[in-house]
Write a protein that holds these residues in place. Structure first.
Motif, mmCIF file in Angstrom:
data_model
loop_
_atom_site.group_PDB
_atom_site.id
_atom_site.type_symbol
_atom_site.label_atom_id
_atom_site.label_comp_id
_atom_site.label_asym_id
_atom_site.label_seq_id
_atom_site.Cartn_x
_atom_site.Cartn_y
_atom_site.Cartn_z
ATOM 1 N N LEU A 1 0.688 -1.145 -0.315
ATOM 2 C CA LEU A 1 0.178 0.246 -0.020
ATOM 3 C C LEU A 1 1.039 1.107 -0.024
ATOM 4 O O LEU A 1 2.275 0.915 0.652
ATOM 5 C CB LEU A 1 -1.290 0.235 1.213
ATOM 6 N N GLY A 2 0.100 2.421 -0.106
ATOM 7 C CA GLY A 2 1.120 3.331 -0.426
ATOM 8 C C GLY A 2 0.136 4.491 -0.087
ATOM 9 O O GLY A 2 -1.373 4.564 -0.815
ATOM 10 N N GLU A 3 0.563 5.505 1.029
ATOM 11 C CA GLU A 3 -0.107 6.289 1.829
ATOM 12 C C GLU A 3 -0.572 7.568 0.665
ATOM 13 O O GLU A 3 0.355 8.398 0.084
ATOM 14 C CB GLU A 3 0.475 7.422 2.898
ATOM 15 N N THR A 4 -1.600 7.884 0.233
ATOM 16 C CA THR A 4 -1.830 9.170 -0.693
ATOM 17 C C THR A 4 -2.563 10.559 0.336
ATOM 18 O O THR A 4 -2.628 10.258 1.234
ATOM 19 C CB THR A 4 -2.712 9.118 -1.635
ATOM 20 N N THR B 1 -6.564 7.131 3.605
ATOM 21 C CA THR B 1 -6.063 7.467 2.312
ATOM 22 C C THR B 1 -5.166 6.900 1.882
ATOM 23 O O THR B 1 -3.934 6.871 2.236
ATOM 24 C CB THR B 1 -6.519 8.941 1.566
ATOM 25 N N TYR B 2 -5.644 6.106 1.002
ATOM 26 C CA TYR B 2 -4.332 4.716 0.348
ATOM 27 C C TYR B 2 -4.435 4.426 -1.585
ATOM 28 O O TYR B 2 -5.578 4.135 -1.968
ATOM 29 C CB TYR B 2 -4.167 3.681 1.238
ATOM 30 N N PRO C 1 -0.411 -1.593 12.879
ATOM 31 C CA PRO C 1 0.019 -1.770 11.907
ATOM 32 C C PRO C 1 -0.668 -0.111 11.587
ATOM 33 O O PRO C 1 -2.000 -0.211 12.557
ATOM 34 C CB PRO C 1 -1.022 -2.442 11.229
ATOM 35 N N ARG C 2 -0.639 0.483 10.857
ATOM 36 C CA ARG C 2 -1.217 2.238 10.865
ATOM 37 C C ARG C 2 -1.957 2.119 9.822
ATOM 38 O O ARG C 2 -2.469 3.214 9.060
ATOM 39 C CB ARG C 2 -0.144 2.988 10.296
ATOM 40 N N HIS C 3 -2.453 1.158 8.807
ATOM 41 C CA HIS C 3 -3.030 0.979 6.902
ATOM 42 C C HIS C 3 -3.711 -0.063 7.109
ATOM 43 O O HIS C 3 -3.991 -0.856 7.571
ATOM 44 C CB HIS C 3 -1.765 1.107 6.038
ATOM 45 N N PRO C 4 -4.986 -0.129 6.200
ATOM 46 C CA PRO C 4 -5.719 -0.980 6.060
ATOM 47 C C PRO C 4 -5.716 -2.281 5.283
ATOM 48 O O PRO C 4 -3.990 -2.003 5.217
ATOM 49 C CB PRO C 4 -7.032 -0.560 5.586
#
Length: 776
Positions: free
Chosen positions: A10-13, A470-471, A640-643
């Motif tokens: 994943l990449g944070e946007t 937002t990813y 974990p900081r992202h879905p």
């Protein structure tokens, strides 16, 4: 790609979401706050009146043409009177609008192309107002028609409404979009965004108890082999042959169906007798309307009922029903206390029962913003060049959503936002991206199916409340030639909790499944069959919508076919199991190093802690709880900081061989040659042989414990009982703490005092008999 390597993470946007605008001192916020605000030029063509027709008989085919820069759009034309009505809305992306004015021309199809203009209206962009929610819709007004030179023609008016707005406008979903300019006719309907609702699904449980006074034909001395066949729509189920080979057979067997509201097809039950040589005889049948079946909401057994059987015979070429005294005893209920699974068991988006009376309170709201996609791969050829017409489908609970189709773009921008009610946090939102192959009427590419571009799953329990995620998610598709990245999709997700008390109750008191799932659990065989029935019903219902949500789309979102054999999944699940057990193996290795005194300081510390635990057992639980608290606090920084998203390494998607992928994507029944099937069958036998060996080892170890008291080996049982007698006296007269400390010191004694390779208890257990000798 990073350095030539495909990036699967994943990449944070940081999209420009919010859609705020300021009016005076008041700040108005658009309801579409999870997507980027897109500006559109909306043109509503309402009607025309008193047109100056040039035909002799006064009948013409007028239509309206809108020209903005390179864009040209037209309304339908009718054989009608001079006064006619279109009431159609056109939406042009403002960033792509060129020039300073737009021309709206009324033309006549019956006239020559170079002389078919009836009149036109010219609008400067600087004169067009801006309307944003919560403004009311802009009122339409009459515009007088002009000729080519801008002079009033004297007759003819066109009612228009023209304004700048955003995708939050009410007319946006049903408008003609400039992104789909090359699509025309009835295919335009396929490009629009829509919301679909799944039908309410019920479990139909048919408990076949017994039959009475059957009348078999033929030899009266023959023992009938009777079973019951149930037909509902295109689903046929049957019971086993009754062990009571007489005219009053018994079964007490459940047949289960999935049915959808409104109930249409009747339930047809027939009692059949096997005559041999693949011949059967119907001994009677009954037809039951589902509207007459009781709906069971609570886990209370339904009362059985007797149903009369009828037999249909041919008399003078006509079908005639015969009523006789044969009866069938059954319990038939529509079970609304269950949750009907229409998804793969691990990716359920709704655990509520069918009956609305049993629903729990809503705990929050899930909001999804489908922003855009990038670097999409070409999916087909059009006019000799590669192209992709992408759209998204998202599913959560009974609600499905479909975005509009962005035609001919590898970087489409949707910027559409949707909302769902949440009743349980342990649910999964699924988003799939597809290529639309039905945009040009009879010309259908891609085999008539919309191919998948990728899928994203987001589990709500991994999301923090009131936080916007937002990813950019990679779109991954596993194909026979390996894993392929088809592009990326940018999403914005927010889970808002309306009541933290209800959320806490959902995690603690409220069960995950409805009560009937626990009181009357369904077997694995039933679950697999019912899930397939539910998927088939949803595919049929949603494909009949307008525009249709096609079968391949529904099956892909619901993970249809996930129950098929896959060597890759088998290996991945085995490695998951090993990773789960690794902590126990690591703990045993650590303890083995302790008892072997490889680090004397640590061993002495462990022995001291052990003695304190034995002498002060009331400190064990508080110490363990504090230790868990400490571990949890220490790991908070690395949380974990992202879905969640697909892990290609965990699923072995990038390390699977070509032959294993070919086997996974093979049809059922197989379409491969006999030598390939023989090789795969031998490989499956080899793997299954190892699995059977491991299962046998586990069974052997379990049987050794059972053989301690069953006198299978009388000497071992006698020794064990004697040891129990001696141990009971020792534990009665010797303090338990002393016994535990002595045993602990003996178990962790220094190697200088002797360290047996196989101590007495292990030697004793290894000699216990098992039932392996009984195996053929």
């Amino acid at each position: 790609m990073v350095g030539g390597k495909v990036e699967y993470s994943l990449g944070e946007t940081k999209p420009k979401i919010g859609g705020d605008r300021v009016s005076g001192s008041a700040k108005l916020t658009s309801s579409f706050d999870l997507v980027e605000q897109m500006q559109f030029l909306f043109v509503r063509i309402v009607r025309a009146r008193d047109l100056p027709l040039k035909t002799v008989n006064g009948i013409s085919d007028p239509f309206v043409e809108i020209k903005i820069g390179n864009y040209k759009a037209t309304t339908k034309y009718f054989e009608t009177k001079p006064n006619l009505e279109w009431n159609k809305v056109f939406a042009f992306t403002r960033d792509r609008v060129q020039g300073t004015a737009m021309e709206i021309t009324v033309r006549d199809k019956k006239l020559a192309i170079n002389d078919n203009m009836i009149g036109k209206v010219t609008i400067n962009f600087s004169d067009i107002p801006t309307c944003l929610p919560p403004d009311s819709p802009l009122a339409s007004q009459w515009y007088k028609l002009e000729d080519k030179n801008g002079i009033n023609v004297g007759r003819g008016e066109l009612m228009l409404a023209i304004w700048f707005g955003t995708q939050a406008d009410d007319v946006f979903p049903d408008a003609w979009h400039s992104d789909a300019a090359i699509v025309s006719g009835e295919c335009l309907l396929n490009t629009r965004s829509k919301v679909y609702l799944s039908p309410r699904l019920w479990y139909l449980r048919v408990n076949i108890i017994q039959a009475q006074d059957l009348v078999p034909a033929g030899n009266r001395n023959r023992k009938p082999e009777v079973y019951v066949k149930a037909i509902l729509g295109d689903v046929i189920l049957r019971t086993k042959v009754s062990p009571d080979k007489n005219v009053n057979p018994k079964w007490n067997e459940d047949l289960m169906f999935v049915v959808a509201e409104p109930f249409g097809d009747p339930l047809i039950l027939s009692v059949e007798d096997k005559l041999g040589k693949n011949m059967v005889e119907c001994l009677g049948r009954c037809v039951i309307r589902l509207s007459q079946v009781d709906q069971r909401l609570l886990p209370v057994p339904a009362a059985p009922k007797w149903y009369n059987l009828e037999k249909i015979v041919l008399e003078d070429g006509r079908r005639k029903e015969l009523n006789f005294f044969s009866k069938l005893n059954m319990r038939i209920t529509l079970d609304g206390g269950y949750h009907v699974f229409d998804e793969y068991i691990h990716y359920v988006s709704d655990y509520r029962p069918t009956a609305k009376k049993l629903w729990t309170a809503m705990i929050g709201v899930l909001e999804l913003g489908i922003i855009s996609a990038s670097s999409l791969q070409p999916m087909k050829l059009r006019d000799g060049r590669e192209t992709t017409d992408a759209y998204c489908v998202a599913k959560y609970g009974p609600k499905w959503v479909k975005t509009r189709t962005i035609v001919d773009s590898f970087a489409p921008k949707w910027n559409e936002q949707y909302t769902w009610e949440v009743y349980d946090p342990f649910t999964v939102l699924t988003i799939g991206v597809f290529d639309d192959c039905h945009l040009h009427g009879g010309v259908v590419v891609g085999g008539g199916k919309d191919p998948s571009i990728g899928k994203v799953r987001i589990r709500l329990s991994t999301l923090s409340t009131d936080k916007i995620y937002t990813y950019s998610y990679p779109l991954l598709v596993l194909k026979p030639n390996g894993l392929k990245k088809m592009g990326e999709i940018q999403l914005a997700v927010r889970f808002t909790c309306s009541s933290f008390l209800k959320l806490f109750l959902a995690y603690t008191i409220n069960p995950l499944f409805p009560k009937m799932h626990h009181i009357y659990p369904l077997s694995i065989y039933h679950l697999d069959s019912l899930r397939q029935q539910a998927t088939r019903i949803l595919c049929l219902r949603l494909s009949r919508s307008e525009p249709p949500l096609r079968r391949e789309v529904v099956e892909y979102i619901l993970d249809g076919g996930s129950q098929m054999w896959s060597l890759r999944k088998a290996k991945a699940n085995f490695e998951r199991l090993l990773a789960t057990l690794k902590c126990f193996l690591d703990a045993w290795k650590w303890f083995d190093e302790i008892r072997r005194w490889k680090n004397p300081t640590v061993t002495i510390l462990v022995i001291s802690i052990y003695c304190i635990a034995v002498l002060k057992p009331d400190l064990i639980l508080p110490t363990l709880i504090l230790y868990c608290l400490q571990v949890g606090i220490c790991r908070w920084r690395n949380r974990p900081r992202h879905p969640t998203h697909i892990d290609v390494k965990l699923s072995l998607a990038i390390s699977t061989t070509a032959d294993e992928l070919d086997e996974e994507f093979d049809t059922f029944p197989s379409s491969r040659q006999s030598d390939v099937l023989r090789m795969r069958y031998d490989r499956l036998r080899s793997i299954a042989g190892r699995v059977v060996t491991v299962i046998g080892d586990f069974a052997t170890k379990a049987e050794r414990f059972h053989s301690l008291l069953n006198w299978q080996d009388p000497r071992i049982t006698a020794v064990f009982l004697t040891s129990c007698l001696v141990g009971s006296f020792l534990l009665y007269y010797v303090n338990l703490k002393v016994f535990l400390i002595v045993g602990g010191f003996y178990w962790m004694r220094h190697p200088a005092f002797g360290n047996d390779i196989l101590n007495a208890p292990q030697n004793f257990m290894s000699r216990l008999p098992t039932k392996a000798d009984y195996m053929l």
